[in-house]
Design a protein around this motif. Structure first.
Motif, short mmCIF file in Angstrom:
data_model
loop_
_atom_site.label_atom_id
_atom_site.label_comp_id
_atom_site.label_asym_id
_atom_site.label_seq_id
_atom_site.Cartn_x
_atom_site.Cartn_y
_atom_site.Cartn_z
N TRP A 1 0.84 -1.21 0.00
CA TRP A 1 0.00 0.00 0.00
C TRP A 1 0.88 1.26 0.00
CZ3 TRP A 1 -0.75 3.66 4.14
CH2 TRP A 1 -1.67 4.67 3.80
N ILE A 2 1.89 1.28 0.88
CA ILE A 2 2.75 2.46 0.97
C ILE A 2 3.51 2.69 -0.34
CG2 ILE A 2 4.82 3.40 2.13
CD1 ILE A 2 3.74 2.00 4.70
N MET A 3 4.02 1.57 -0.91
CA MET A 3 4.77 1.69 -2.17
C MET A 3 3.91 2.29 -3.28
SD MET A 3 6.81 -1.92 -2.28
CE MET A 3 7.39 -1.82 -3.96
N GLY A 4 2.60 2.05 -3.23
CA GLY A 4 1.72 2.63 -4.24
C GLY A 4 1.22 4.00 -3.85
N PHE A 5 1.02 4.19 -2.55
CA PHE A 5 0.35 5.43 -2.11
C PHE A 5 1.27 6.64 -2.14
CE2 PHE A 5 -1.20 8.42 1.13
CZ PHE A 5 -2.44 8.67 0.60
N VAL A 6 2.53 6.48 -1.74
CA VAL A 6 3.44 7.64 -1.67
C VAL A 6 3.60 8.30 -3.05
CG1 VAL A 6 5.79 8.38 -1.16
CG2 VAL A 6 4.59 6.88 0.42
N PRO A 7 3.98 7.55 -4.10
CA PRO A 7 4.05 8.22 -5.40
C PRO A 7 2.69 8.76 -5.85
CG PRO A 7 4.39 5.85 -5.63
CD PRO A 7 4.43 6.15 -4.18
N GLN A 8 1.63 8.04 -5.48
CA GLN A 8 0.29 8.46 -5.88
C GLN A 8 -0.07 9.83 -5.31
OE1 GLN A 8 -2.78 5.68 -4.65
NE2 GLN A 8 -4.07 7.41 -4.22
N ILE A 9 0.15 10.04 -4.04
CA ILE A 9 -0.25 11.31 -3.41
C ILE A 9 0.66 12.44 -3.88
CG2 ILE A 9 1.10 11.09 -1.26
CD1 ILE A 9 -2.46 12.19 -1.05
N LEU A 10 1.97 12.14 -4.09
CA LEU A 10 2.89 13.19 -4.55
C LEU A 10 2.51 13.66 -5.96
CD1 LEU A 10 6.34 11.85 -3.26
CD2 LEU A 10 4.93 13.71 -2.33
N LEU A 11 2.27 12.68 -6.85
CA LEU A 11 1.90 13.05 -8.21
C LEU A 11 0.56 13.77 -8.24
CD1 LEU A 11 2.76 12.92 -11.15
CD2 LEU A 11 1.58 10.75 -11.37
N ALA A 12 -0.37 13.30 -7.41
CA ALA A 12 -1.70 13.92 -7.38
C ALA A 12 -1.61 15.37 -6.90
CB ALA A 12 -2.64 13.12 -6.48
N LEU A 13 -0.75 15.61 -5.92
CA LEU A 13 -0.57 16.99 -5.43
C LEU A 13 -0.01 17.88 -6.53
CD1 LEU A 13 0.97 16.91 -1.85
CD2 LEU A 13 -1.02 18.19 -2.60
#
Lengths: 304, 288
Positions: A84-96
């Motif tokens: 989850w973390i491996m997917g979520f960290v890039p996800q939230i950064l790119l989304a921001l």
């Protein structure tokens, strides 16, 4: 006269209850009864030994202690969280980043609708079919290996499916791809909700775009941020389709990509109802706590 | 020419460069999103032999052959598509109709315990389906409903998320005065709901119908637990079956065709209706 009117109104209002009946009948039969049955089962020894059914015998909390013994549960919880973390960290950064770009009126980006449509697209894809697609594309003799070899980047095919971190990365990458567009749209809505005069005042005071982003945008986004993090975490705990199909339910190599729900699914298939029940109750409690956090923060936002 | 206008000119140039750079990044991200589906489409048009020969993004000519082979093969693909359509279609229909009705009940009437009911629906919203799955399959087998679509369709009547979306939309788009006017005209309550309220809710109904359809179409966990007969299986269950088969023996052209059948219908519908869908996410998601 007056009583007559109330009578008429209450006659109408009776229909409020009538219109609620379908929802509550269906909820009672298909959600509440199963929920109670699940909790009930978690206190019974009830499994298949070969073709013979053992139980159901009441055993109290024995299923729960069995669940924590041996460390499997902790390992699967760890796997789930890592992926989850491996997917979520890039996800939230790119989304921001994307949200900040889309929300910035001075950039006047062209084709915004096209880009939003494209980044949201993976969210609607059947996760199991997507995982099957990745399984065939990343197979030892699959198109990705062929492409890398043809490009001269590698000499031997990469065995994506037999390495702990490549499997986890593939799962994380798929989750990232499925969810970052959705997160972008949510954060963008939050950013567009920030009053424009706040930005203007900061600009007049000479604040740089970076300062504005960290001192104004981020703090004001906090409620939506928390909403996104917690709902994503709840979704992450339910991670199933992608790793299940990618690894054919084995969670290989060495069960390093076995998630909690895959574990639950295994118990359900082998009709090990006691353990399945205990695991379900545990997941229910964790999800409940996380949901309470969401409600607390969204309630605060409404009060303001 | 003053210094000021020079600065301004520089500012515009740097803004233009920034805009170009950002657009390039956005194009790269779009490629990252679309690459897999382009590759899927290309591979669906290639024969098994061609697929073994290496990577390319140039489509070949075997699209029809692959579809024909898949159709004539051992996987009941046509059945699967039909089953998926029936389950997803009926789920979407029931879900939007009854969610609108539930929202209508709490939005248009005043009665005792209304607030508690709304809070209750909010509280049950977060219960994951997987957590009640054990009890659910026990119930389904007790009712003799295994290999039946009923347990996949009927539960969509009680959909808290759709309910909240409908309630939100109703609050701003369905004035109670309109309903009162209908009452004065002597229309019954059910008739008023069906003939006055439902048509006015069309935009919200369309958005939620699509979301429910897609969610049901993609649903794998529950159907895999209760559909055991090959002819009853929906597409995700068939995909899982394909995965667990000895896939190296398969004609890869057929495998890609099978994945295409699961993915492309949704993509096509999405591209036609994307304006409503992308907007619809936020309307339901963040508010409350």
């Amino acid at each position: 006269m007056k009583t007559g009117k109330t009578n008429v109104v209450s006659k109408y209002n009776r229909w409020g209850y009538i219109f609620l009946i379908p929802f509550f009948v269906v909820f009672l039969i298909f959600q509440l009864i199963p929920l109670v049955n699940t909790i009930y089962n978690s206190f019974f020894e009830n499994y298949m030994s070969g073709l013979r059914r053992v139980g159901p015998n009441f055993v109290g909390f024995q299923n729960y202690s069995a669940l924590f013994k041996g460390g499997d549960l902790l390992q699967y919880f760890g796997n789930t969280m890592i992926m989850w973390i491996m997917g979520f960290v890039p996800q939230i950064l790119l989304a921001l980043l994307l949200g900040a770009w889309f929300a910035n009126p001075s950039l006047r980006l062209k084709g915004q609708r096209f880009f939003k449509t494209v980044i949201y697209l993976p969210n609607l894809i059947m996760a199991s079919a997507f995982a099957m697609l990745f399984f065939t594309l990343f197979a030892d003799g699959g198109p990705i290996n062929n492409m890398l070899i043809q490009a001269g980047m590698i000499a031997q095919p990469i065995k994506f499916m037999s390495n702990v971190w490549t499997v986890r990365s593939l799962v994380a990458f798929m989750n990232f791809l499925i969810w970052f567009g959705n997160t972008t749209i949510l954060l963008l809505a939050g950013m567009l909700g920030i009053p424009a005069d706040l930005y203007e005042a900061a600009e007049v005071d000479g604040a740089s775009p970076t300062t504005i982003f960290f001192k104004i945008t981020l703090p004001l986004l906090k409620p939506i941020f928390i909403y996104v993090i917690i709902t994503s975490l709840i979704g992450g705990l339910q991670m199933f389709d992608v790793p299940q199909i990618l690894t054919n339910g084995s969670g290989d190599p060495m069960r390093s990509s076995m998630t909690l729900i895959m574990y639950l699914n295994k118990h359900l298939y082998s009709k090990n109802y006691g353990m399945a029940g205990a695991l379900s109750v545990l997941l229910l409690i964790i999800t409940g706590i996380l949901s309470l956090i969401v409600f607390k923060f969204t309630a605060k936002k409404e009060a303001k | 020419m003053g210094e000021h206008s020079l600065n301004k000119k520089q500012g515009i140039t740097s803004l233009r460069i920034k805009r170009i750079l950002i657009t390039i990044v956005l194009i790269l991200i779009s490629i990252m999103c679309l690459f897999w589906f382009v590759l899927l489409f290309v591979n669906t048009t290639r024969s098994n032999g061609e697929l073994g020969r290496g990577f390319t993004l140039i489509p070949s000519t075997h699209l029809i052959t692959n579809i024909k082979n898949l159709y004539e093969g051992t996987i009941p693909i046509l059945n699967g598509m039909f089953n998926s359509f029936v389950v997803a279609g009926l789920s979407a229909l029931l879900c939007v109709y009854f969610s609108t009705m539930t929202a209508y009940a709490v939005q248009m009437y005043t009665f005792k315990g209304k607030k508690a009911i709304i809070t209750f629906i909010l509280a049950i919203m977060m219960i994951p389906t997987q957590v009640t799955a054990l009890g659910f399959i026990n119930l389904v087998s007790a009712l003799g409903l295994e290999n039946n679509f009923i347990p996949l369709i009927i539960p969509s009547i009680a959909a808290p998320v759709t309910f909240f979306y409908m309630k939100q939309y109703m609050a701003s788009n369905l004035p109670p005065s309109l309903i009162e006017a209908a009452r004065i005209d002597g229309a019954g309550e059910l008739k008023t709901f069906n003939l006055i309220a439902l048509p006015l809710m069309k935009p919200a109904i369309a958005v939620q119908a699509i979301f429910t359809f897609v969610a049901s179409w993609n649903n794998y966990f529950v159907p895999s637990l209760i559909l055991h007969d090959d002819t009853k299986k929906t597409l995700p269950v068939l995909i899982a079956q394909l995965r667990s088969a000895d896939w190296l023996k398969f004609d890869m052209g057929q495998v890609y065709a099978m994945i295409s059948f699961s993915i492309f219908p949704v993509i096509i519908v999405y591209l036609i209706l994307s304006k409503n869908i992308v907007g619809g996410t936020t309307a339901g998601g963040v508010k409350e």
